[in-house]
Design an enzyme around this catalytic site. Structure first.
Site, short mmCIF file in Angstrom:
data_model
loop_
_atom_site.label_atom_id
_atom_site.label_comp_id
_atom_site.label_asym_id
_atom_site.label_seq_id
_atom_site.Cartn_x
_atom_site.Cartn_y
_atom_site.Cartn_z
N ASP A 9 -12.47 0.67 3.42
CA ASP A 9 -11.10 0.29 3.75
C ASP A 9 -10.37 1.53 4.27
OD1 ASP A 9 -8.55 -0.71 3.95
OD2 ASP A 9 -8.45 -1.49 1.91
N ASP A 66 -5.82 -3.26 -4.56
CA ASP A 66 -6.33 -3.60 -3.24
C ASP A 66 -7.86 -3.56 -3.20
OD1 ASP A 66 -6.23 -0.84 -3.65
OD2 ASP A 66 -5.76 -0.37 -1.56
N ARG A 67 -8.45 -2.63 -3.93
CA ARG A 67 -9.91 -2.49 -3.92
C ARG A 67 -10.57 -3.66 -4.64
NH1 ARG A 67 -11.03 3.71 -5.55
NH2 ARG A 67 -13.06 3.30 -4.56
N THR A 118 1.23 3.42 2.40
CA THR A 118 1.89 3.68 3.69
C THR A 118 2.69 2.48 4.17
OG1 THR A 118 0.11 5.21 4.29
CG2 THR A 118 1.51 4.39 6.07
N ASN A 119 2.10 1.27 4.08
CA ASN A 119 2.76 0.06 4.57
C ASN A 119 2.71 -1.05 3.54
OD1 ASN A 119 3.42 0.85 7.36
ND2 ASN A 119 1.21 0.91 7.67
N VAL A 120 3.68 -1.95 3.64
CA VAL A 120 3.62 -3.22 2.90
C VAL A 120 3.35 -4.31 3.93
CG1 VAL A 120 4.80 -4.81 1.35
CG2 VAL A 120 5.33 -2.37 1.25
N GLY A 153 0.82 -1.20 0.00
CA GLY A 153 0.00 0.00 0.00
C GLY A 153 0.85 1.25 0.00
#
Length: 260
Positions: free
Chosen positions: A130, A110-111, A10-12, A8
């Protein structure tokens, strides 16, 4: 075992799965410059702490909304896990659902993965919320087709923008106000009210409008780190599914095996 990677903004998130069961999960800040070697050193240590080895990983699947991060994750799979990573949305891991929107190619991986997992869990009209860098609201109909949605600034992004633009406002943590009063008597209390209850009101208002437009009852599924926090202060969620994206990647991996 399967290593599912959700990259993502911000984070994996890395999750180790046996079948559909998540055995371990880890997250690291997203940095497209991070090399495959750096990932491997970090992951090797974490795998050992959980009682696993790199050799236990037989397959890798990736969903990413950060194109620049993809290459190094693919190199990680090739070099250290001795496998070619599957990439969600690319052959042989096609979506397998209709993307009934004007620009299907622009829908975040992701969606779509969330939509696949949500429809697998609930075969009815759905709204998936989400909570990430952005907060997304996605509509999936009872056939499993992705119909579109909303992109709103994430609550942390909203707070950061407020503090950055107003010199005298302090940094505050994302947390519910001490009580349900919406008349703050200090600057911090007023900020908490504006950020937290303002966000709740935004979610409730958008969900109400979406349900009215859908025209049929729609179940609301929440995922992402802040879902539980908001669930305690609103009744709009019908279910919390914290691992929705990882579950969707596991389903996509299963589908890819059937196409071989």
């Amino acid at each position: 075992m399967l290593l599912a990677i959700d990259a993502g903004n911000t984070n994996v998130v890395f999750a180790l799965l046996e079948g559909r069961e998540i055995r371990a999960r880890w997250r690291i800040a997203t940095d497209p410059r991070r090399t495959a070697d750096e990932y491997a050193v970090w992951l090797n240590q974490l795998l050992m702490l959980e009682g696993y080895r790199i050799a236990d990983v037989e397959a890798v699947i990736i969903a990413t909304v950060v194109p620049r991060a993809l290459h190094n994750l693919q190199v990680l799979a090739d070099k250290y896990f001795r496998t070619t990573a599957l990439v969600a949305g690319q052959a042989p891991v096609e979506w397998g659902i209709a993307l009934d929107v004007a620009e299907p190619a622009s829908v975040g991986a992701d969606r779509v993965v969330n939509a696949i997992a949500a429809h697998h869990l609930y075969q009815e009209d759905l709204i998936v919320i989400d909570f990430g860098t952005a907060t997304t609201f996605d509509v999936i109909d009872y056939h499993g087709a992705y119909k579109g949605g909303i992109i709103a600034p994430g609550i942390n992004l909203s707070l950061d923008a407020l503090v950055a633009a107003a010199a005298k406002l302090p940094k505050i943590a994302i947390a519910p106000p001490e009580n349900r009063s919406v008349i703050g008597r200090t600057t911090e209390a007023q900020m908490h009210i504006g950020v937290f209850w303002g966000y709740v009101a935004m979610m409730e208002g958008l969900v109400a409008r979406m349900r009215a437009e859908i025209g049929r009852p729609a179940k609301v599924i929440a995922t992402g780190g802040l879902a539980v926090l908001f669930d305690d202060n609103s009744d709009i969620f019908d279910a919390i599914a914290p691992d929705l994206t990882i579950q969707g990647l596991a389903l996509l991996y299963e589908r890819s095996l059937k196409t071989e």
